[in-house]
Enzyme design. Structure first.
Site, mmCIF file in Angstrom:
data_model
loop_
_atom_site.group_PDB
_atom_site.id
_atom_site.type_symbol
_atom_site.label_atom_id
_atom_site.label_comp_id
_atom_site.label_asym_id
_atom_site.label_seq_id
_atom_site.Cartn_x
_atom_site.Cartn_y
_atom_site.Cartn_z
ATOM 1 N N MET A 270 -16.267 -50.338 -15.319
ATOM 2 C CA MET A 270 -14.890 -50.191 -14.847
ATOM 3 C C MET A 270 -14.263 -48.952 -15.455
ATOM 4 S SD MET A 270 -12.388 -51.068 -13.064
ATOM 5 C CE MET A 270 -10.857 -50.143 -13.077
ATOM 6 N N GLU A 305 -18.482 -43.449 -13.247
ATOM 7 C CA GLU A 305 -17.226 -43.805 -13.926
ATOM 8 C C GLU A 305 -16.480 -42.561 -14.408
ATOM 9 O OE1 GLU A 305 -16.317 -46.784 -13.535
ATOM 10 O OE2 GLU A 305 -18.281 -47.427 -12.814
ATOM 11 N N GLU A 327 -14.243 -45.272 -4.283
ATOM 12 C CA GLU A 327 -15.568 -45.649 -4.766
ATOM 13 C C GLU A 327 -16.683 -44.808 -4.147
ATOM 14 O OE1 GLU A 327 -16.279 -47.548 -7.231
ATOM 15 O OE2 GLU A 327 -14.204 -48.165 -7.566
#
Length: 366
Positions: A270, A305, A327
């Protein structure tokens, strides 16, 4: 889902800055919190509606235009995941400060502010407290305007047992002793950012660090005993940071960039700004036993990330229906960066085989 079909907070007030203090209890798996939020009241109102779920709000007070009003009721809508703070008088448009105390559970759902269980080097069961807020779970840790476009500054203070360490998005700027056996750490203000990118981790943690060429302090955090598995991630991150700084033409804007291995983690990783959290298998590489495939997977996740530090964190979609773009670009950019760092892996050949064919297969379902 489109904003028109979702629960959207009323445009009566917007946050500018949160000052949040949280005290997690890793014995009873609860936390106590208090916060002061600088807000802009946009129209006359006698109520403030914000997101909250699985929290108890004891009371709230708003200070505006020289007067203070305390709530006479706090009403929760569990389905909508909102709390309505009802005041006795009308709050006029302008700057105001909203103060409240609240409490919650360090849950075992891997969302919000939760507890992660692991076995220590000496075979004991241990816990750490960590966060996972994307998409809409910051509201499980503190009452907030939990929508991606409702950006604000965050100043986090964590109070915890002094045997532990803590990490958040920004460097620690003040450490005090609020009581016997306790430690309090205040972290520097964040840039203006979305709630879902806030992060904090408390537990038995250790790290290795290296300063990147632009001056950013890069760290990899693990539970004790796994530091030797962090070197590949640290070396990869430091090199990729230089690449991204040059490619985007905008220097990484935070003072530090931490990568944190979490024992219990639902996703692969994340992109919390400055404090990226990972499943352990997506960050750690055993120098003696990990395969080449593991190294590639770790490099891909780190690059994905880190791309988000710009595309997603610095610039964020207005609503969740554009998350796919966030994404997909991070995945493409991650492949590009890994191909630069490890050209022998021929990432674009794999991209056609994996990502392109998978997309065509999904399109074919129509």
């Amino acid at each position: 889902m489109p904003a028109s079909e979702a629960v959207v907070l009323p445009e009566t007030a917007r946050p500018n800055k949160y000052r949040i203090k949280l005290h997690p209890d890793l014995t009873n798996f609860t936390f106590q919190g208090e916060q002061s939020v600088d807000i802009q009241v946009l129209e006359p109102t006698s109520s403030i509606v914000l997101n909250a779920i699985d929290l108890t709000i004891d009371k709230a007070t708003i200070h505006a235009m020289g007067i203070s009003l305390t709530t006479y009721s706090v009403n929760f809508d569990k389905a909508a995941e909102t709390a309505t703070l009802q005041f006795e008088d009308t709050i006029q448009p302008g700057e105001a400060r909203l103060e409240m105390a609240f409490s919650g559970e360090l849950n075992d759902k891997l969302i919000g502010f939760y507890r992660s269980e692991y076995t220590s080097q000496d075979g004991e069961t241990r816990y750490l407290a960590t966060t996972q807020f994307e998409a809409t779970d910051a509201r499980r840790a503190f009452p907030c305007w939990d929508e991606p476009a409702k950006k604000a500054i965050f100043e986090v203070t964590l109070v915890f047992a002094d045997e532990y360490q803590a990490v958040s998005n920004t460097p620690a700027v003040e450490e005090t002793v609020p009581g016997t056996g306790l430690k309090s750490i205040r972290f520097a203000e964040t840039p203006v950012m979305s709630t879902y990118l806030l992060a904090f981790v408390v537990g038995n943690l250790t790290s290795i660090e290296e300063r990147a060429s632009g001056g950013t302090l890069v760290g990899v955090w693990t539970t004790p005993g796994k530091e030797n598995q962090a070197n590949f991630a640290l070396d990869t991150s430091v090199k990729l940071l230089g690449y991204f700084n040059e490619y985007f033409g905008i220097p990484y804007p935070l003072a530090k960039l931490d990568h944190i291995a979490i024992p219990d983690f639902a996703a692969g990783a994340m992109e919390n700004w400055g404090a990226v959290t990972y499943r352990e298998t997506a960050l750690l590489v055993d120098p003696d036993n990990s395969s080449a495939g593991t190294r590639q997977r770790v490099a891909e996740v780190i690059a994905h990330e880190m791309a988000h530090m710009w595309f997603g964190d610095l610039v964020t979609m207005e609503w969740w229906d554009d998350l796919w773009l966030n994404e997909s670009f991070a995945s493409w950019m991650g492949n590009k960066a890994v191909d630069w760092l490890f050209p022998e892996w021929e990432m674009w050949t794999q991209f056609v085989n994996m990502d392109t064919n998978r997309a065509l297969s999904l399109d074919g379902l129509k």
